[in-house]
Enzyme design. Structure first.
Site, mmCIF file in Angstrom:
data_model
loop_
_atom_site.group_PDB
_atom_site.id
_atom_site.type_symbol
_atom_site.label_atom_id
_atom_site.label_comp_id
_atom_site.label_asym_id
_atom_site.label_seq_id
_atom_site.Cartn_x
_atom_site.Cartn_y
_atom_site.Cartn_z
ATOM 1 N N GLU A 257 19.032 12.777 14.172
ATOM 2 C CA GLU A 257 17.811 11.987 14.219
ATOM 3 C C GLU A 257 17.821 11.174 12.937
ATOM 4 O O GLU A 257 17.596 11.704 11.859
ATOM 5 C CB GLU A 257 16.631 12.951 14.265
ATOM 6 C CG GLU A 257 15.455 12.398 14.969
ATOM 7 C CD GLU A 257 14.327 12.262 14.008
ATOM 8 O OE1 GLU A 257 14.202 11.155 13.455
ATOM 9 O OE2 GLU A 257 13.609 13.243 13.814
ATOM 10 N N CYS A 296 9.863 8.970 10.108
ATOM 11 C CA CYS A 296 10.924 8.423 10.952
ATOM 12 C C CYS A 296 10.317 7.664 12.135
ATOM 13 O O CYS A 296 10.981 6.826 12.724
ATOM 14 C CB CYS A 296 11.838 9.532 11.427
ATOM 15 S SG CYS A 296 10.973 10.960 12.075
#
Ligand code: NDP
Length: 679
Positions: A257, A296
């Site tokens: 990720e 994120c």
């Protein structure tokens, strides 16, 4: 000198043999702790996970693992104040900490609940139904998931020291995998505190959670097939991990990720006085400023219709002006500092790179007007809004990991989707629109490029969890540049850690292997009606085979009149005769099911407490007046409920006609007392 963080390795707390590197308070620059893993035996950690943690965890059923997660969540709630206090030192405001600490604990609760509701009280998860592979019914296939006898290494980013750990730990734990957690150095002191609370509670079996504080050098060298690495962080580090020989050739599964240039789109239908306009502006500002944009999932690209670009820019700038920046200890502060001076430098560099294709329209990349705090020692930065020049490439390539977003103008839905896709794959996108056609076009255009898409409008705004919040029940991860990983998503996130295998064999073998009665395998008639047996006495395969009952025309007429279901196929002989499937009057499907219940039920009070549903009901062959139906009811699956004095019994019900042809099949779901008579 401040305290050296310790690793929890192979059943004990380990202190490095040197003084370690200092970790500084994001707001004041004071030393909070030091970190080092010098002398740590990472091979012993991997062995401990494999030999101690894994076997202990795999001996528990999904429900037992879920119960431990729930106990852990409750325990962490009790120790929340200490986590909150320390979290401030990472630069987090109270609102930021809530996302990290409460968000992490909430994820544990959610997985605990999913584990009980959606996974069996077993160690094996059956995937889908039985596949018949032979005409005679003696050969069949069943997919099932089992736990891997490996280790889950979890490498986390600095931005969510608690949530980042728990959101990876929970699904891996449910899947039966022991975890080795490696937090980012910058905020590892908060993760260390949470791990200390967990270990001291004694709730998790030994070896199922270990902490590596400091460099993970050599850790990946110890991994092999059956092991996995889940990484969150920069694309650069992800690249290093991807090229590790044990990932390239050794069968180690790597989930990534990484960077993500998430966008939010203002729909072309939205006018400045529509509620969606304000919701959009508010959403963008929230995402820019929560955790000082170090998320994120934060919005980096703000896509707006060209004719509204000026108005949106002005509205965003006005709202950003009200964001107070400073030391998170001051309750008046809305946005704290970045995690470190180093991170601020990284963001400033990214802004410089962005300026090749955009200009700053709000905020000063170098200065910050603070409500409170030392601008030299604290990693402060004001929120920065940029406006892209037409055709600029930089906003689609450069990720400023801070309170920075760029406004880009588009012309028409197609261009909005094309621009979004230039991010090369992102974690999340949002679109503010009240037009269902726009929503469909934009969402279907965005979906292949994103792991999650939020549609924001006046109807869902109040309850919406927002663009940037990953939820335990929804997939978190994205394609392409976002890393291609997939975490969370409820049970999906658990199964992701397990091995799916197609097992082929006879029905009897499949029943023995899966613990679920398989069509075609032996039925047992012990002479005692299964409704007279408690959960402890019932066995998979126990069956009651009823005597036949003839269905008369009077039965069908009575049922039609009694229920009001006078559909022509049950009441009008001429019309029913013209029906191409029936060719005459047929019994109601629900009449067949009701008569079947009358055939299999044992009426006296007993261990069967309730019928709570029917699954997979299919009417296979019409039943006509004069047909004689019979039912076989077989115990298919027995699931004791933890903490309750009853459990679930799933029964296979097969209703056949006088020729032995199945007319209806379904599963009956009941609750049955664990012991009977009670006590
Ligand atoms: P890094 O990729 O540097 O670090 C992430 C994690 O990987 C940390 O735990 C780090 O440990 C560890 N790590 C670093 N090098 C290695 C290695 N060779 N082998 C194994 N593990 C390693 O990212 P940062 O957290 O420092 O953030 C840097 C940038 O990453 C941000 O500015 C941002 O652009 C991006 N980022 C993206 C996120 C996202 O989810 N999209 C989240 C966070 C950051 P250590 O701290 O000890 O070096």
């Amino acid at each position: 000198m401040s305290a050296l963080l310790e690793s929890y390795a192979a059943g004990r707390w380990f202190r490095a043999s040197d003084d370690g590197e200092p970790l500084l308070d994001a707001a004041t620059g004071e030393e909070v702790a030091r970190i080092s893993s010098r002398g740590l035996d990472v091979a012993a950690m991997v062995r401990h996970a494999r030999d101690t943690g894994g076997p202990a965890l795999r001996a528990l059923t999904f429900h037992e693992r879920a119960a431990l997660l729930k106990a852990l969540a409750k325990h962490l709630l009790e120790g929340k104040d200490a986590l909150y206090a320390l979290s401030t030192r990472t630069g987090a405001t109270a609102r930021d900490t809530m996302v990290d600490v409460d968000g992490g604990i909430g994820t544990l609760f959610s997985y605990a609940s999913k584990g009980v509701r959606e996974l069996p009280n077993d160690t094996v998860f059956l995937d889908g139904g039985l596949e018949r592979l032979g005409k005679g019914g003696t050969f069949a296939g069943q997919h099932l998931y089992t736990s891997r006898p490996g280790v889950a290494v979890q490498i986390n980013a600095f931005n969510f020291p608690v949530w980042g750990m728990l959101e990876k730990l929970a699904p891996a734990f449910l899947a039966g995998l022991p975890s080795i957690v490696k937090p980012a150095a910058q905020t590892a002191y908060l993760t260390e505190l949470a791990v200390r609370q967990i270990i001291e509670s004694g709730i998790l079996p030994e070896g199922t959670l270990q902490l590596l504080a400091g460099s993970p050098a050599g850790l990946l060298d110890e991994l092999t097939v059956q092991d996995s690495v889940a990484f969150t962080g920069s694309a650069h580090t992800a690249g290093i991990l991807r090229r590790h020989p044990n990932v390239l050739d050794g069968g180690v599964v790597l989930g990534v990720e990484a960077d993500s240039l998430n966008c939010s789109i203002l729909g072309p239908d939205v006018r400045p006085d529509d509620p969606e306009f304000d919701l959009f502006v508010k959403g963008v500002v929230t995402e820019m400023t929560v955790k000082a944009g170090q998320k994120c999932t934060a919005i980096r690209r703000v896509l707006v219709p060209a004719d509204l670009a000026d108005q949106v820019t002005e509205a965003l700038a006005a709202r950003l002006s009200s964001i107070t920046v400073g030391d998170p200890r001051n309750p008046g502060v809305r946005m704290g500092p970045l995690a470190s001076l180093g991170q601020r430098e990284e963001v400033r560099k990214a802004v410089e790179a962005l300026r090749a294709g955009a200009e700053v329209v709000h905020g000063d990349p170098r200065g910050a007007s603070l409500l409170e705090g030392d601008p030299e020692r604290g990693a402060y930065m004001t929120p920065l809004l940029l406006r892209a020049r037409p055709g600029a490439a930089e906003p689609h390539d450069v990720e400023p990991f801070g309170p920075v977003a760029t406004v880009l103008a588009y012309d028409g839905v197609e261009e909005a989707v094309t621009l979004a896709a230039r991010g090369k794959g992102s974690l999340v996108a949002s679109v503010a629109t009240h037009d269902p056609q726009v929503a469909r076009s934009v969402v279907l255009g965005l979906a292949p490029w994103h792991g999650r898409v939020l549609v924001l409008d006046r109807d869902d705004a109040k309850e919406s969890t927002g663009h940037g919040s990953p939820l335990p029940v929804l997939v978190h991860g994205g394609p392409g540049r976002a890393g291609g990983g997939e975490e969370l998503g409820g049970v999906r996130g658990v199964l992701h850690h397990m091995q799916r295998t197609a097992v082929q064999g006879s029905p009897d073998q499949l029943t023995a292997i899966t613990g679920r009665w398989t069509t075609g395998s032996a039925r047992a008639d012990s002479g005692v009606h299964p409704f007279r047996k408690s959960l402890a006495e019932l066995r998979v395969g126990d069956t009651i085979a009823s005597a036949p009952r003839t269905v008369s025309l009077a039965d069908i007429e009575h049922f039609a009149e009694f229920t009001g279901d006078t559909f022509y196929a049950h009441t009008d002989p001429e019309a029913a005769a013209r029906n191409p499937l029936f060719g005459g009057i047929v019994a109601h499907g629900y009449l067949v099911v009701s008569l079947a219940a009358g055939l299999f039920v044992d009426p006296a009070p007993g261990p069967v407490l309730a019928n709570f549903g029917v699954d997979g009901l299919r009417f296979l062959t019409p039943v006509k007046a004069g047909d004689a139906i019979a039912v076989a009811l077989t115990v298919k699956q027995i699931t004791p409920r933890s903490g309750a004095d009853y459990g679930e019994v799933r029964w296979d019900a097969t209703v056949t006609n006088q020729d032995g042809v199945p007319v209806a099949t379904y599963d009956v779901l009941t609750l049955v007392a664990k012991t009977w008579p009670e006590g």
